[in-house]
Design an enzyme around this catalytic site. Structure first.
Site, mmCIF file in Angstrom:
data_model
loop_
_atom_site.group_PDB
_atom_site.id
_atom_site.type_symbol
_atom_site.label_atom_id
_atom_site.label_comp_id
_atom_site.label_asym_id
_atom_site.label_seq_id
_atom_site.Cartn_x
_atom_site.Cartn_y
_atom_site.Cartn_z
ATOM 1 N N LYS A 134 0.678 -1.324 -0.013
ATOM 2 C CA LYS A 134 0.025 -0.157 -0.115
ATOM 3 C C LYS A 134 1.033 1.217 0.109
ATOM 4 O O LYS A 134 2.019 1.346 0.487
ATOM 5 C CB LYS A 134 -0.950 0.066 1.121
ATOM 6 C CG LYS A 134 -1.976 -1.023 1.198
ATOM 7 C CD LYS A 134 -2.790 -0.880 2.557
ATOM 8 C CE LYS A 134 -4.119 -1.996 2.321
ATOM 9 N NZ LYS A 134 -5.008 -1.515 1.507
ATOM 10 N N ASP A 144 -3.303 -7.418 -1.874
ATOM 11 C CA ASP A 144 -3.914 -6.548 -1.026
ATOM 12 C C ASP A 144 -5.136 -6.781 -1.039
ATOM 13 O O ASP A 144 -6.043 -6.207 -0.455
ATOM 14 C CB ASP A 144 -3.507 -5.020 -1.639
ATOM 15 C CG ASP A 144 -3.926 -4.110 -0.565
ATOM 16 O OD1 ASP A 144 -3.981 -4.148 0.448
ATOM 17 O OD2 ASP A 144 -4.324 -2.885 -0.739
ATOM 18 N N ARG A 150 -10.869 -11.304 1.465
ATOM 19 C CA ARG A 150 -11.505 -12.310 0.738
ATOM 20 C C ARG A 150 -10.755 -13.618 0.577
ATOM 21 O O ARG A 150 -11.354 -14.680 0.796
ATOM 22 C CB ARG A 150 -11.908 -11.909 -0.749
ATOM 23 C CG ARG A 150 -10.806 -11.843 -1.624
ATOM 24 C CD ARG A 150 -11.114 -10.736 -2.925
ATOM 25 N NE ARG A 150 -11.170 -9.595 -2.511
ATOM 26 C CZ ARG A 150 -11.489 -8.374 -3.354
ATOM 27 N NH1 ARG A 150 -11.636 -8.857 -4.646
ATOM 28 N NH2 ARG A 150 -11.411 -7.299 -3.137
#
Length: 498
Positions: free
Chosen positions: A284, A354, A358
């Site tokens: 990130k 990233d 899930r």
């Protein structure tokens, strides 16, 4: 904090702070009694507009000490605004909640250790059980107002209020409401605290320890913990593809609260517990990366809901599953292009590390099948796309069952913890196509929140399922940066009603 219901007169109950109301610029019953005792001091405040006519305005009233037996040391007059219906004392639930925020803010600036709130003949317009609603919101608001984050700070001024009394004639409903509100407030504060803790403290092991601690205090709650070796035996390759990048061992935490009157299949809550999210190899940007400690707020909301349910001794059967891991960019971390096999047997091409939430959730959702659940609701700070779509006001709701979605939406409306249903159409599924696996873990730039939900839907075909994307509602940024405690109120209301 202690909450009590009493049926008494304002001129008899001894308290450090008495709270009375004006509605439509007229004093309610208890306020009128004070007004007569003190020669119109409250009427003068209304007439001079010192209080103001806006909802939630409050004013400390200076009353002379008429005798040593005078029961109240302080007096707070609060404006309830306009009634919901002309010539009545009916108010909207939203108005009552705003007034409570003002009350607690005012009391918490004093050294008052107890307070008494005189609701008189106020009714919640939207409720068939007005006193229950009044009491629930009073205790909930007061409990939430007591929370201060102080775990890693040396000097934090904490509120001194320890007891609040609701004065009403409907004692039975008031007691039930106070118990519900206090329990819900405790659960929400648990969620806020876990979310606010830094990632070096709130690790997967820390969450596991918190589950054991909660179970030790509540005999009807049991806990099971799975480490990485146990998950490997179960074939949770998707979950482990995230956990393996960190020195902190991933944990699957299972909490079961069994208190239903009859043997019933449970409702299951599944929380994303990424205790810190660097993005992995798909690192990130540095700006605001500290806020990625909030990436476990889905897990925190499961803890909060379970805490609230056990505190109120709710007659329900609920299983809470927390998928806890760190997402770190070590030499062991997954790489874009890696293919992993989930517990369901389906293979996944990891195009972006990233999109890790899930990957842990899909194996937890497959694990949930063993409970033969009535419903499964997963809660996750899953996508920035949901923030773009709905902002910070509504949680994104996806479901494969219309009735389940309607029940969750109704619970959100009742608790002011609102959600908005989003599409889960098959047309979006093709965005997850992969040349090298059964699916990719991302679906491209368009409809990112939808394709994330579509990914999870592939693992939930054996039960009724809903997904709550709380990326926009779980915390707020800026000067007041903190976890919100959402959507605990929505979850608890849904579970109590179903």
């Amino acid at each position: 904090m202690e909450f009590i219901a009493k049926n008494t007169d304002i001129l008899k109950l001894k308290t450090q702070c008495a709270v009375v109301f004006a509605l439509n610029n007229k004093l309610l019953t208890s306020a009128e009694k004070i007004d007569k005792t003190h020669h119109g001091v409250l009427s003068k405040a209304l007439k001079s507009k010192d209080l103001g006519e806006s909802l939630g305005k409050s004013l400390w009233i200076s009353v002379p000490q008429t005798s040593k037996e005078q029961p109240y040391e302080r007096l707070l007059l609060v404006q309830l605004g306009k009634p919901a219906k002309a010539k009545t004392t009916d108010i909207k639930c939203e108005s009552w909640r705003k007034a409570l925020v003002a009350i607690n803010a005012a009391i918490n600036t004093t050294q008052a250790k107890d307070a008494a709130v005189y609701v008189d003949d106020v009714n919640i317009h939207e409720s068939t059980e007005s006193t229950l609603a009044l009491a629930t919101d009073l205790a909930l608001s007061a409990e939430k107002s007591q929370y201060r984050y102080d775990t890693t700070k040396n000097e934090v001024k904490l509120p001194v209020l320890k007891k609040m009394t609701l004065v009403t004639s409907d004692m039975s409903a008031a007691k039930r409401g106070l118990t519900k509100g206090k329990s819900l407030g405790c659960g929400i504060n648990t969620t806020r605290e876990l979310g606010n803790l830094p990632g070096n403290i709130c690790t997967p092991q820390y969450l596991a320890d918190q589950a054991k601690s909660l179970a030790s205090q509540h005999p009807k709650l049991s806990v099971k913990l799975l480490g990485e070796k146990q998950m490997e035996k179960l074939g949770m390759g998707s979950f482990l593809s995230v956990a393996k990048g960190s020195d902190e061992e991933g944990k699957l935490i299972i909490m079961e609260y069994k208190n239903a009157k009859n043997a019933t299949a449970p409702h299951v809550l599944v929380g994303k517990g990424i205790t810190f999210d660097t993005g992995g190899i798909s690192l990130k940007p540095g700006a605001a990366m500290d806020e990625m400690k909030f990436d476990m707020c889905g897990a925190a909301s499961v803890f909060g809901a379970m805490h609230a349910l056990v505190e109120m001794n709710a007659p329900v059967h609920v299983v809470g599953i927390v998928a806890a891991a760190e997402n770190m960019p070590s030499g062991r971390a997954s790489k874009p292009g890696d293919v992993v096999t989930s517990m369901s047997g389906q293979t996944i091409e990891i195009l972006n590390t990233d999109a890790e939430g899930r990957l842990v959730l899909c194996d937890a959702l497959t694990y949930a099948e063993r409970f033969k659940p009535k419903s499964v609701v997963d809660i996750a700070t899953l996508t920035g796309a949901c923030v773009i779509a709905l902002g910070s006001h509504a949680t994104g709701l996806y479901s494969n069952d219309d009735k389940l979605a309607e029940n969750l939406l109704a619970a959100g409306e009742k608790t002011a913890d609102r959600a908005w249903r989003m599409p889960l159409w098959d047309a979006y599924q093709k965005q997850l196509d992969s040349n090298f696996a059964d699916m990719a873990n991302i679906g491209g730039r368009e409809a990112g929140s939808v394709t994330a939900a579509c990914f999870l839907a592939r693992f939930t075909k054996k039960y009724k399922w809903a997904h709550l994307d709380i990326a926009g509602t779980a915390w707020q940024s800026g000067a007041k940066k903190a976890a919100s405690g959402r959507p605990v109120a929505l979850l608890v209301e849904y579970l109590l009603n179903n």
